[in-house]
Design an enzyme around this catalytic site. Structure first.
Site, PDB file in Angstrom:
ATOM      1  N   GLN A  54       1.021  -1.083  -0.074  1.00 39.61           N
ATOM      2  CA  GLN A  54       0.132   0.003   0.179  1.00 39.61           C
ATOM      3  C   GLN A  54       0.806   1.258   0.115  1.00 39.61           C
ATOM      4  O   GLN A  54       1.394   1.657   0.893  1.00 39.61           O
ATOM      5  CB  GLN A  54      -1.024  -0.058   1.176  1.00 39.61           C
ATOM      6  CG  GLN A  54      -1.639   1.311   1.479  1.00 39.61           C
ATOM      7  CD  GLN A  54      -2.649   1.809   0.260  1.00 39.61           C
ATOM      8  OE1 GLN A  54      -3.191   0.893  -0.607  1.00 39.61           O
ATOM      9  NE2 GLN A  54      -2.718   3.029   0.030  1.00 39.61           N
ATOM     10  N   GLN A  86       0.126   4.389  -1.190  1.00 41.82           N
ATOM     11  CA  GLN A  86      -0.205   5.819  -0.933  1.00 41.82           C
ATOM     12  C   GLN A  86      -0.490   6.277   0.516  1.00 41.82           C
ATOM     13  O   GLN A  86      -0.616   5.299   1.332  1.00 41.82           O
ATOM     14  CB  GLN A  86      -1.740   5.855  -1.440  1.00 41.82           C
ATOM     15  CG  GLN A  86      -2.144   7.479  -1.781  1.00 41.82           C
ATOM     16  CD  GLN A  86      -3.598   7.408  -2.382  1.00 41.82           C
ATOM     17  OE1 GLN A  86      -4.221   6.562  -2.227  1.00 41.82           O
ATOM     18  NE2 GLN A  86      -3.959   8.517  -2.792  1.00 41.82           N
ATOM     19  N   GLY A  94     -10.644  -0.348   2.383  1.00 39.31           N
ATOM     20  CA  GLY A  94     -11.818  -0.706   1.496  1.00 39.31           C
ATOM     21  C   GLY A  94     -11.217  -1.121   0.018  1.00 39.31           C
ATOM     22  O   GLY A  94     -11.462  -2.153  -0.702  1.00 39.31           O
ATOM     23  N   GLY A  95     -10.497  -0.158  -0.433  1.00 41.92           N
ATOM     24  CA  GLY A  95      -9.892  -0.452  -1.746  1.00 41.92           C
ATOM     25  C   GLY A  95      -8.780   0.379  -2.275  1.00 41.92           C
ATOM     26  O   GLY A  95      -8.579   1.585  -1.619  1.00 41.92           O
ATOM     27  N   GLU A 145      -6.788   2.084  -5.799  1.00 40.39           N
ATOM     28  CA  GLU A 145      -6.749   2.213  -6.979  1.00 40.39           C
ATOM     29  C   GLU A 145      -5.743   1.908  -7.993  1.00 40.39           C
ATOM     30  O   GLU A 145      -5.255   2.572  -8.910  1.00 40.39           O
ATOM     31  CB  GLU A 145      -7.302   3.601  -7.595  1.00 40.39           C
ATOM     32  CG  GLU A 145      -6.632   4.467  -7.380  1.00 40.39           C
ATOM     33  CD  GLU A 145      -6.626   5.303  -6.117  1.00 40.39           C
ATOM     34  OE1 GLU A 145      -7.328   4.701  -5.097  1.00 40.39           O
ATOM     35  OE2 GLU A 145      -6.402   6.366  -5.800  1.00 40.39           O
ATOM     36  N   HIS A 177     -16.034   3.174  -7.602  1.00 43.93           N
ATOM     37  CA  HIS A 177     -15.066   4.477  -7.009  1.00 43.93           C
ATOM     38  C   HIS A 177     -13.667   4.013  -7.636  1.00 43.93           C
ATOM     39  O   HIS A 177     -13.063   5.017  -8.100  1.00 43.93           O
ATOM     40  CB  HIS A 177     -15.150   4.410  -5.456  1.00 43.93           C
ATOM     41  CG  HIS A 177     -14.145   5.336  -4.955  1.00 43.93           C
ATOM     42  ND1 HIS A 177     -14.619   6.633  -4.462  1.00 43.93           N
ATOM     43  CD2 HIS A 177     -12.861   5.162  -4.700  1.00 43.93           C
ATOM     44  CE1 HIS A 177     -13.521   7.420  -4.345  1.00 43.93           C
ATOM     45  NE2 HIS A 177     -12.552   6.656  -4.085  1.00 43.93           N
ATOM     46  N   GLU A 178     -12.916   2.680  -7.386  1.00 48.80           N
ATOM     47  CA  GLU A 178     -11.527   2.616  -7.694  1.00 48.80           C
ATOM     48  C   GLU A 178     -11.675   2.616  -9.210  1.00 48.80           C
ATOM     49  O   GLU A 178     -10.598   2.970  -9.809  1.00 48.80           O
ATOM     50  CB  GLU A 178     -11.244   1.213  -7.339  1.00 48.80           C
ATOM     51  CG  GLU A 178     -11.387   0.887  -5.833  1.00 48.80           C
ATOM     52  CD  GLU A 178     -10.806   1.915  -4.720  1.00 48.80           C
ATOM     53  OE1 GLU A 178      -9.888   2.770  -5.274  1.00 48.80           O
ATOM     54  OE2 GLU A 178     -11.558   2.293  -3.747  1.00 48.80           O
ATOM     55  N   HIS A 187     -11.232   6.202 -10.418  1.00 49.85           N
ATOM     56  CA  HIS A 187      -9.828   6.670 -10.304  1.00 49.85           C
ATOM     57  C   HIS A 187      -8.803   6.471 -11.516  1.00 49.85           C
ATOM     58  O   HIS A 187      -7.907   7.243 -11.762  1.00 49.85           O
ATOM     59  CB  HIS A 187      -9.321   5.966  -9.053  1.00 49.85           C
ATOM     60  CG  HIS A 187      -9.430   6.642  -7.669  1.00 49.85           C
ATOM     61  ND1 HIS A 187      -9.125   7.971  -7.645  1.00 49.85           N
ATOM     62  CD2 HIS A 187      -9.749   6.153  -6.554  1.00 49.85           C
ATOM     63  CE1 HIS A 187      -9.366   8.575  -6.371  1.00 49.85           C
ATOM     64  NE2 HIS A 187      -9.852   7.269  -5.688  1.00 49.85           N
ATOM     65  N   GLU A 193      -9.837  12.607  -4.884  1.00 47.34           N
ATOM     66  CA  GLU A 193     -11.093  12.129  -4.309  1.00 47.34           C
ATOM     67  C   GLU A 193     -12.289  12.852  -4.560  1.00 47.34           C
ATOM     68  O   GLU A 193     -13.314  12.002  -4.829  1.00 47.34           O
ATOM     69  CB  GLU A 193     -10.800  11.876  -2.716  1.00 47.34           C
ATOM     70  CG  GLU A 193      -9.583  10.912  -2.548  1.00 47.34           C
ATOM     71  CD  GLU A 193      -9.610   9.698  -3.269  1.00 47.34           C
ATOM     72  OE1 GLU A 193     -10.945   9.228  -3.510  1.00 47.34           O
ATOM     73  OE2 GLU A 193      -8.472   8.929  -3.033  1.00 47.34           O
ATOM     74  N   ASP A 225      -1.192  11.461   5.031  1.00 48.25           N
ATOM     75  CA  ASP A 225      -2.514  10.669   5.614  1.00 48.25           C
ATOM     76  C   ASP A 225      -3.542  11.534   6.438  1.00 48.25           C
ATOM     77  O   ASP A 225      -4.665  11.135   6.645  1.00 48.25           O
ATOM     78  CB  ASP A 225      -2.072   9.489   6.581  1.00 48.25           C
ATOM     79  CG  ASP A 225      -1.324   8.402   5.428  1.00 48.25           C
ATOM     80  OD1 ASP A 225      -1.365   8.719   4.127  1.00 48.25           O
ATOM     81  OD2 ASP A 225      -0.545   7.613   6.022  1.00 48.25           O
ATOM     82  N   TYR A 270     -13.306  13.897   0.003  1.00 55.46           N
ATOM     83  CA  TYR A 270     -14.238  13.082  -0.717  1.00 55.46           C
ATOM     84  C   TYR A 270     -15.723  13.997  -1.008  1.00 55.46           C
ATOM     85  O   TYR A 270     -16.111  14.039  -1.884  1.00 55.46           O
ATOM     86  CB  TYR A 270     -14.544  11.751   0.265  1.00 55.46           C
ATOM     87  CG  TYR A 270     -13.177  10.779  -0.077  1.00 55.46           C
ATOM     88  CD1 TYR A 270     -13.287   9.662  -0.773  1.00 55.46           C
ATOM     89  CD2 TYR A 270     -12.287  10.992   0.983  1.00 55.46           C
ATOM     90  CE1 TYR A 270     -12.041   8.644  -0.633  1.00 55.46           C
ATOM     91  CE2 TYR A 270     -11.219  10.235   1.013  1.00 55.46           C
ATOM     92  CZ  TYR A 270     -11.089   9.014   0.265  1.00 55.46           C
ATOM     93  OH  TYR A 270     -10.078   8.316   0.297  1.00 55.46           O
ATOM     94  N   LYS A 284     -12.734  -0.251   9.215  1.00 55.49           N
ATOM     95  CA  LYS A 284     -14.056   0.363   9.161  1.00 55.49           C
ATOM     96  C   LYS A 284     -15.156  -0.400   9.943  1.00 55.49           C
ATOM     97  O   LYS A 284     -15.898   0.272  10.840  1.00 55.49           O
ATOM     98  CB  LYS A 284     -14.570   0.647   8.072  1.00 55.49           C
ATOM     99  CG  LYS A 284     -15.801   1.222   7.588  1.00 55.49           C
ATOM    100  CD  LYS A 284     -16.150   1.222   6.085  1.00 55.49           C
ATOM    101  CE  LYS A 284     -17.929   1.138   6.123  1.00 55.49           C
ATOM    102  NZ  LYS A 284     -18.092   1.058   4.671  1.00 55.49           N
TER     103      LYS A 284
HETATM  104 ZN    ZN Z   1     -10.590   7.075  -3.650  1.00 55.11          ZN
END
Ligand code: ZN
Length: 627
Positions: A160, A162, A289-290, A292, A316-317, A320, A339, A398, A406, A581
């Site tokens: 990951q 990002q 969640g996800g 991209e 959503h992804e 992106h 976002e 972050d 968003y 979450k």
């Molecule tokens: Zn996003």
């Protein structure tokens, strides 16, 4: 990325920064130099263009041994090129044909940014080769034990990157404003498949050697790798799904409409600029969640509901692939450009596929999240973080991952759409994605473009839109059109009837989607007792639901109401699922209720080993671990 982090942590002790003066920002020359405060690189002096990554993945030792071969461009007579690194053990640096060792210096580490690596070059240097090893605590690398996977037999690795974690597994110029193409040769133990954010293999080979090509220039935060016992199933000509063998069939069923989504997205805003669009379903301990990653979205298995009801995360992804991956925020202060546009685009895809009333529900829920986030940030005296244009100087990017980027970003775009009309706005967006494809965008550049193409002086709309207020002022502007949902109004009616004594089987719930059920439970939750829960469960079988969104809400209600018939399901859910979450509110609710406090500790003790560090970092504090 979808709601990866909940950033309301105690970082308020970090400097309260002066926001860039709106007056200056608005009139900033769009070609002026963009400074990214989260990289040590000086791209205007020497910049990377292409990476060839040669790597051996040691699953057993949880380590990557690699050489990053960087093709570079020296703008003039720079005598050094600067890379970002964090926690990497650099073993050798050479130039061009990899002969003699080159001079380099690793600077003292900064807790957020890591250590700048300065490599001496000359004006004729074309390539820099950096050999290195990753460390056990590399934040981008998630090494899962077999127990943390769905199949329970093989370890699993995923990355990951990002926002600024690519530097913990690849020495790179880690800024969203710096793009490069890449190729890679990756060796993994046999029986494992390796995948990247690139053109991917569809089956394992006996040597465990895989080659990757990503010819399109991407920023470092989109570098991605996954290694595990993974199989592939195509869904269409351009779409497919990767997952552990035990998950593959259900994932393929759930995502069957992905090809349709891709076509809908293209009809809205132009041709998909990448090669394929595949989704990798990660093991259940994936805490997010996800993400991209180009050509290969990483997704949580908790969206596998068995009825395709939670696929808006995929929309959503996928969105992106335009907003973010194609036109990229130049710095993390401009994160809303990634976002906000993606949420807008996601809801337009869902509207095209499932109708306006469906998209309205998503917008309504999003608005609720936004109001909550603004209230929380205000309560923490972090009003500056409720502006669209952020100032993350001295902070981890972050911190900028909140609903502001968003949902406030989404509302701003909705407001523009309302003023100019949908056809005009769609045309504007299509041109925006085309015109700035594979480029980066600052908030100020976007404002200039917006005023040039849409909110022109002649349009007379500038005053009405008040761009200044939307972007540089805190909070939600007044007088906006607040999202509303007819379908939720009917849900509220049914909930009211239930409390007035109507039996659950007499409620009008046919054709309810997952979102209506979620809203129903949210609405009821504060007033449910064990008796009411028994009545609901007998008719709607919530305790047995396979839908993780509904399960998480129902189980939370069960803890509050001390509804014991759901406790076994609660235990099972927390042992299996690691998405933060969901599990955070469950543990939080158990901790707050004296009757369930001890049960929370017992479950946490046995389930903790199944969770990802991102989740345990949050939960250890909450649950007072260790005990
Ligand atoms: Zn996003």
């Amino acid at each position: 990325m979808r709601k990866l982090f909940f950033a309301l942590t105690a970082l308020s002790l970090l400097a309260c920064n002066n926001q860039t003066s709106p007056e200056n920002s608005e009139h900033m020359d769009s070609d002026s130099l963009v400074i990214d405060i989260h990289t040590a690189a000086k791209p205007q002096e020497a910049v990377v263009k292409h990476l060839h990554w040669d790597a051996v993945i040691e699953m057993e030792h949880k380590r990557i041994l690699a050489t990053a071969h960087w093709d570079i461009v020296n703008a003039g007579s720079a005598t050094k090129i600067i890379f970002d690194t964090k926690g990497l053990k650099i073993t050798r640096v050479t130039l061009d044909a990899d002969t003699g060792a080159a001079g380099y210096k690793l600077n003292a580490p900064d807790p957020v940014l890591g250590s700048a690596l300065e490599v001496s070059i000359t004006s004729s240097t074309k390539r820099v080769n950096i050999s290195y090893e990753t460390q056990a605590d590399a934040a981008a690398l998630q090494w899962l034990s077999p127990e943390q996977t769905a199949g329970k037999r093989f370890p699993f690795l995923f990355t990951q990157s990002q926002a600024i974690l690519a530097r913990t597994w690849i020495p790179c110029q880690d800024s969203p404003g710096i793009r490069f193409s890449y190729s890679a040769d990756v060796t993994v133990p046999k029986d494992y498949l390796a995948l990247m954010s690139a053109k991917n293999p569809t089956e394992k080979n006996s040597e465990g050697k895989y080659h990757f090509e990503q010819p399109k220039p991407i920023p470092a935060y989109l570098m991605a790798l996954a290694v595990g016992n993974i199989d592939f199933k195509p869904l269409g000509d351009r779409t497919g799904v990767y997952a552990e063998p035990v998950t593959l069939t259900s994932a393929a069923y759930e995502f069957e409409d992905m090809g349709k989504m891709l076509s809908s997205a293209e009809q809205l805003y132009g041709k998909y600029a990448w090669n394929r669009y595949d989704v990798l379903v990660l093991p259940p301990s994936f805490p997010f969640g996800g993400m991209e990653n180009p050509e290969l979205t990483f997704a949580t298995p908790t969206i596998l509901a068995g009825d395709r009801s939670l696929v808006s995360l995929i929309a959503h992804e996928l969105a992106h692939s335009w907003s973010g991956n194609l036109v990229t925020n130049a710095t993390w202060n401009d994160f809303w450009l990634n976002e906000g546009f993606t949420v807008y685009f996601e809801r337009r895809i869902m509207e095209a596929i499932s109708g306006k009333s469906y998209a309205d529900m998503l917008a309504y829920l999003g608005y609720g999240d936004l109001k909550q986030t603004v209230a929380d940030l205000n309560a923490e005296n972090m009003q500056n973080d409720t502006r669209l244009k952020l100032d993350l100087t001295g902070r981890d990017p972050d911190d900028g991952v909140t609903d502001i980027a968003y949902e406030k970003g989404y509302l701003f775009l909705c407001q523009i759409e309302k003023l100019v009309g949908r056809p005009k706005f769609d045309n504007f967006l299509k041109n925006y994605f085309q015109g700035f494809a594979f480029k980066t965008m600052t908030t100020e550049q976007f404002v200039v473009y917006l005023k040039e193409k849409l909110i022109t002086p002649e349009s007379g709309l500038e005053k009405e839109l008040n761009i200044q207020q939307w972007i540089y002022d805190p909070g939600i502007p007044e007088g906006i059109t607040i999202p509303s949902s007819e379908r939720f109004v009917s849900v509220e009616k049914q909930a009211g009837k239930f409390f007035s004594g109507t039996l659950p089987q007499q409620l009008e719930t046919s054709n309810w989607s997952s979102h209506e059920w979620q809203y129903f439970l949210r609405f009821l939750m504060p007033n449910l007792d064990a008796q009411k829960m028994t009545e609901l469960d007998q008719v709607f079988h919530f305790t047995a639901t396979k839908n993780s969104e509904i399960a998480a809400l129902w189980l939370q209600a069960a803890i509050q109401a001390e509804y014991k018939p759901a406790y076994a399901a609660l235990d099972e859910f927390l042992m299996r699922v690691g998405r933060r979450k969901f599990i955070k509110p469950l543990y939080e609710t158990m901790r707050k209720n004296t009757a369930t406090k001890e049960m929370g500790k017992v479950i946490y003790k046995k389930a903790r080993g199944n969770y990802h560090a991102v989740s345990t970092n949050t939960l250890d504090k909450l649950m007072g671990w260790p005990y």
